[in-house]
Design an enzyme around this catalytic site. Structure first.
Site, mmCIF file in Angstrom:
data_model
loop_
_atom_site.group_PDB
_atom_site.id
_atom_site.type_symbol
_atom_site.label_atom_id
_atom_site.label_comp_id
_atom_site.label_asym_id
_atom_site.label_seq_id
_atom_site.Cartn_x
_atom_site.Cartn_y
_atom_site.Cartn_z
ATOM 1 N N LYS A 53 0.839 -1.200 0.000
ATOM 2 C CA LYS A 53 0.000 0.000 0.000
ATOM 3 C C LYS A 53 0.874 1.250 0.000
ATOM 4 C CE LYS A 53 -3.842 -2.442 2.103
ATOM 5 N NZ LYS A 53 -4.460 -2.949 3.329
ATOM 6 N N GLN A 97 -4.953 -1.585 9.486
ATOM 7 C CA GLN A 97 -4.896 -2.919 8.879
ATOM 8 C C GLN A 97 -5.546 -3.959 9.797
ATOM 9 O OE1 GLN A 97 -3.808 -3.536 5.808
ATOM 10 N NE2 GLN A 97 -3.956 -5.767 5.904
ATOM 11 N N ASP A 120 -11.113 2.827 3.673
ATOM 12 C CA ASP A 120 -11.498 1.412 3.604
ATOM 13 C C ASP A 120 -12.994 1.262 3.311
ATOM 14 O OD1 ASP A 120 -9.672 -0.689 3.932
ATOM 15 O OD2 ASP A 120 -9.413 -0.255 6.065
#
Ligand code: GUN
Length: 294
Positions: A53, A97, A120
């Site tokens: 990422k 995460q 997200d």
């Protein structure tokens, strides 16, 4: 192999180059999109995802930061960090995460993230906006990536029988919501199957578009697929393979070789949905930055 391959790696690279152009336009207005990823603990798979990422964010000209915290970090400490990032104007997107260590409640953490920075698309505000069809929220990256793959591969979703196997909050549920929206990449007739579904394969055999997101290695085989169907494999499983030097290999939820004999189009694993997820994350971060100045 009869099926045409849907090359997620190539499509994602194309999207990342479009994103780099958008980042350049924002930079000309004095804004560098900033994505901050928070990793708690040392899960090796998560460490690889997080590194990718950051790498792709930087490659697109964005600020990509990773904050690594010890597995012993308390929930209160993590929430305090999220609050600091919420308040930081240089941070446009925040991603914590998953999975988190078991002493931290992921729902509490997600609800703490400012929905305007929730790249997200996991915050209840963004989940609600998706369901209602409002376009000013953030779409969760994996299902948004699947829709983008379908659109860019010319797969007709309107009126199609779309069958999703898996009902997770991250993939199955939002995938269903996206496929039923009244717009391009939607308008499908959607069935969601799961571990309690009776006659699962009766459903998969009806699908014009079959989306596998169950997390069970190679569970869907050629005989479970309608000839000519489009098969999207969201699965990412590591299975033992003594023929490999590493002793294991990655595979999807679809048994690729048998499925590719029957399907019309199919995504590989790896190189299908995976690269799209990161591309959609970068796109969300750029949108967050754009919205911060308008
Ligand atoms: N862990 C695996 N996939 C994801 C994802 O898309 N977002 C977050 N936050 N954690 C993940």
């Amino acid at each position: 192999m009869r099926a045409e391959l849907i090359d997620g790696a190539a499509i994602a690279a194309q999207i990342r180059s479009e994103i780099a152009r958008d980042v350049g336009a924002l930079a000309a207005r004095g804004v560098v999109p900033g994505l901050t990823v928070v990793l708690v603990g040392e899960d090796p798979a998560s460490a690889v995802y997080v590194a990718n990422k950051e790498k792709f964010a930087k490659q697109a000209g964005m600020r990509g930061d990773t904050i690594r915290l010890a597995a012993s970090t308390s929930q209160a400490e993590l929430l305090a960090l999220v609050e600091r990032l919420n308040a930081d104007p240089a941070v446009h997107g925040i991603l914590v995460q998953m999975p988190l260590p078991s002493h931290i409640d992921p729902d509490v953490v997600i609800r703490h993230i400012d929905p305007r920075k929730d790249v997200d698309g996991f915050h209840p505000v963004n989940v609600g906006k998706l369901l209602i069809g409002h376009t000013d929220g953030f779409l969760p990256c994996t299902p948004a990536g699947v829709i983008e793959l379908l659109l860019r591969s010319g797969v007709e979703t309107r009126g199609a029988e779309a069958v999703i196997v898996g009902r997770s909050n991250i993939v199955g549920k939002p995938m269903a919501a996206l496929l039923m929206q009244p717009r391009a990449g939607g308008d499908a007739t959607v069935t969601v199957c799961h571990s309690r579904s009776r006659d699962l394969y009766e459903h998969t055999r009806r699908a014009d578009i079959l989306i596998a997101a169950i997390g069970r290695a190679e569970m869907i085989r050629g005989e479970h697929i309608k000839p000519g169907a489009t098969v999207i494999d969201v699965g990412m499983n590591r299975v033992a393979d003594p023929s490999r030097a590493s002793g294991s290999r990655l595979c999807g939820d679809v048994h690729f070789d048998s499925a590719a004999e029957v399907a019309g189009r199919i995504t590989p694993v790896p190189g299908g949905v995976g690269p799209m997820t990161i591309a959609m994350l970068l796109q969300n971060a750029v949108r967050a930055a754009e919205r911060s100045i308008t």
